[in-house]
Scaffold this active site. Structure first.
Site, mmCIF file in Angstrom:
data_model
loop_
_atom_site.group_PDB
_atom_site.id
_atom_site.type_symbol
_atom_site.label_atom_id
_atom_site.label_comp_id
_atom_site.label_asym_id
_atom_site.label_seq_id
_atom_site.Cartn_x
_atom_site.Cartn_y
_atom_site.Cartn_z
ATOM 1 N N ARG A 144 78.874 94.461 26.602
ATOM 2 C CA ARG A 144 79.980 95.249 26.604
ATOM 3 C C ARG A 144 79.782 96.497 26.069
ATOM 4 O O ARG A 144 79.397 96.516 24.632
ATOM 5 C CB ARG A 144 81.410 94.541 26.046
ATOM 6 N N ASN A 177 90.607 90.992 20.921
ATOM 7 C CA ASN A 177 89.906 91.066 19.841
ATOM 8 C C ASN A 177 90.439 90.562 18.409
ATOM 9 O O ASN A 177 91.659 90.663 18.450
ATOM 10 C CB ASN A 177 89.678 92.467 19.419
ATOM 11 N N HIS A 224 86.998 104.044 24.429
ATOM 12 C CA HIS A 224 87.006 103.437 23.090
ATOM 13 C C HIS A 224 87.344 104.509 22.184
ATOM 14 O O HIS A 224 86.400 104.803 21.248
ATOM 15 C CB HIS A 224 85.748 102.598 22.812
ATOM 16 N N TYR A 229 90.151 89.494 14.423
ATOM 17 C CA TYR A 229 89.645 89.651 12.979
ATOM 18 C C TYR A 229 90.488 88.949 12.046
ATOM 19 O O TYR A 229 89.943 88.648 10.993
ATOM 20 C CB TYR A 229 89.463 91.277 12.810
HETATM 21 O O1 IFM Z 1 84.065 98.682 14.810
HETATM 22 C C1 IFM Z 1 85.340 98.239 15.218
HETATM 23 C C2 IFM Z 1 85.476 98.332 16.827
HETATM 24 O O2 IFM Z 1 85.254 99.748 17.120
HETATM 25 C C3 IFM Z 1 86.991 98.213 17.200
HETATM 26 N N1 IFM Z 1 87.349 96.802 16.855
HETATM 27 C C4 IFM Z 1 87.089 96.659 15.409
HETATM 28 C C5 IFM Z 1 85.618 96.687 15.152
HETATM 29 C C6 IFM Z 1 85.449 96.549 13.495
HETATM 30 O O3 IFM Z 1 86.261 97.264 12.885
#
Ligand code: IFM
Length: 449
Positions: A77, A292, A121, A294
């Site tokens: 990606r 995404n 992005h 985290y």
């Molecule tokens: O580095 C970033 C990415 O650009 C977007 N999602 C989270 C990642 C980690 O912070």
């Protein structure tokens, strides 16, 4: 021995983004982006770091594709820099910029790696910020024109498209807290920016369908898991607001054609202007959702935390501390997010389009990093994905963030998320232990004990 096997055809990959790795910030007639302007302004990024050179991927693309292939990744990606392709954001197209992505796609296909192409992005062309940026509704139309240019050039070979990454971050860190480019601190602008980012997503999907380009298209959002800090009513309500802000506000318009009413009642005068028909554009059918993941947050009521009056603390599963970003580590939160997407938003096909961590890496004298903490992190999160699939979530792939160490926005080059180490002095790439481990996972289509 395989501990957990993934469904046949499960898509394994890794992700990057243009500004974070490309460098060549003003080469071959690329236009200036808001991140170029932001990083060239003092006190915006830790240590004054910029993406001017980054990992120099623009000049090392072939070497990087060979690396990707050597790790056995099924998909890669990457994002396209809007100002590299349309330097002023609208109008004249920069063929040299497009050529770069054309070559990248060909190189990937020749190496048997499926390109997953992200159109946005966070690199808004600075020329568009100069006329208001995302709070200006016209940005959505300019984005659609740019999307058409890219579909026309790459649409004969690319089969998986992402309209944009983490609209929430672009809107609220860019226009709300000001931590990211363009560095504006105004929540009214942030809510309006978010609406136009979602509209831009919908306009790009429209263009894609009208052009009958082959393949699939979806959006990527960062979704966290939220738990109330206690069962006191004010904590539970604060937690619900945080969920509406960070999850329902993004997925509601796409899957239910509406914003969460509670949140809009709460933010009152900061509500965005919405025109009739906007939700029909935003809420068009998409082929997949990119998730995404985290963080898990423990949320309490806090009078001092405007605008939501909700305080979020990182949650870590027992035995885990925090990552170098100060984030907690809670794989169970990923399962919870995937099940929420299944239950609340109609179980769309999902790719986990980012998941990963920054821990302090200690390279040996050859530059090799034995990053067992990262391996444990990835293993834990893959178990969570597997659990979610067993529970009925339609998860079709998993992409590590990130292929290689890179520019971590306001944190500069400090935190390293890569499964490949980049020596920022020499720009040499060295796969870490986690890359070798991940190659095995992919080869086995599962986690080994
Ligand atoms: O580095 C970033 C990415 O650009 C977007 N999602 C989270 C990642 C980690 O912070």
């Amino acid at each position: 021995m395989i501990e957990r096997e993934f469904p046949e055809g499960f898509v394994w990959g890794a992700a990057t983004s243009a500004y974070q790795i490309e460098g060549a910030w003003e080469e071959d007639d690329k236009g200036e982006s808001i991140w170029d302007r932001f990083t060239h302004t003092p006190y915006h990024v830790d240590g004054g770091d910029t993406g001017d050179v980054a990992c120099d991927h623009y000049h090392r693309m072939q070497e990087d594709v060979a690396l990707i292939a050597s790790l056995g990744l099924k998909t890669y990606r990457f994002s396209i820099s809007w100002p590299r392709v349309v330097p002023q954001g609208r109008g004249a197209v920069n063929e040299e910029g497009l050529d770069f992505y054309d070559r990248l796609v060909d190189e990937l296909l020749a190496a048997d790696v499926v390109p997953t192409v992200n159109l946005f992005h966070w690199e808004l062309p600075q020329a568009l910020q100069d006329v208001g940026g995302w709070p200006n509704r016209e940005c959505a139309d300019w984005f659609a024109e740019y999307a058409r240019v890219v579909f026309d050039r790459l649409g004969d070979r690319v089969r998986r498209w992402i309209t944009g990454n983490e609209a929430r971050v672009a809107a609220f860190l860019g226009y709300g807290s000001g931590l990211h480019a363009p560095g504006i601190c105004d929540y009214t602008q942030a809510y309006q920016a978010l609406h136009h980012l979602l509209l831009a997503h919908g306009r790009a999907v429209q263009v894609f369908r009208e052009g009958a380009y082959p393949g699939e298209i979806g959006a990527v959002h960062d979704l966290a898991h939220f738990v109330p800090a206690s069962d006191r009513a004010e904590d539970v309500a604060a937690c619900h607001r945080a969920y509406e802000q960070d999850v329902a506000q993004l997925l509601g318009p796409i899957f239910k054609k509406c914003y969460p009413e509670g949140l809009h009642a709460w933010i009152g005068p900061m509500k965005p202007q919405i025109r009739e028909g906007d939700f029909d554009i935003i809420g068009q059918a998409i082929d997949f959702l990119g998730v995404n993941y985290y963080k898990t947050h423990k949320v309490s009521f806090d009078i001092g935390q405007a605008p939501l009056k909700a305080r979020s603390e990182p949650v870590s599963a027992p035995g885990w501390g925090r990552t170098e970003m100060g984030w907690g580590v809670n794989p169970a939160g990923l399962k919870a997010v995937l099940l929420d997407v299944k239950e609340t938003y109609g179980n769309p096909p999902v790719y986990v389009t980012e998941n990963g961590c920054a821990f302090p890496d200690k390279p040996d004298e050859r530059g090799f990093v034995e990053d067992w903490a990262r391996i444990n992190y990835l293993r834990g999160h893959l178990r969570a994905v597997h659990d979610a699939i067993q529970a009925g979530a339609d998860v079709r792939g998993y992409l590590v963030w990130s292929l290689m160490d890179n520019f971590e926005w306001a944190m500069g080059y400090g935190p390293r998320f890569g499964i490949v180490r980049v020596d920022y002095e020499t720009l040499v790439r060295i796969p870490k232990q986690s890359a070798l481990w991940y190659r095995e996972v992919i080869a086995n289509n599962g986690i080994t004990v």
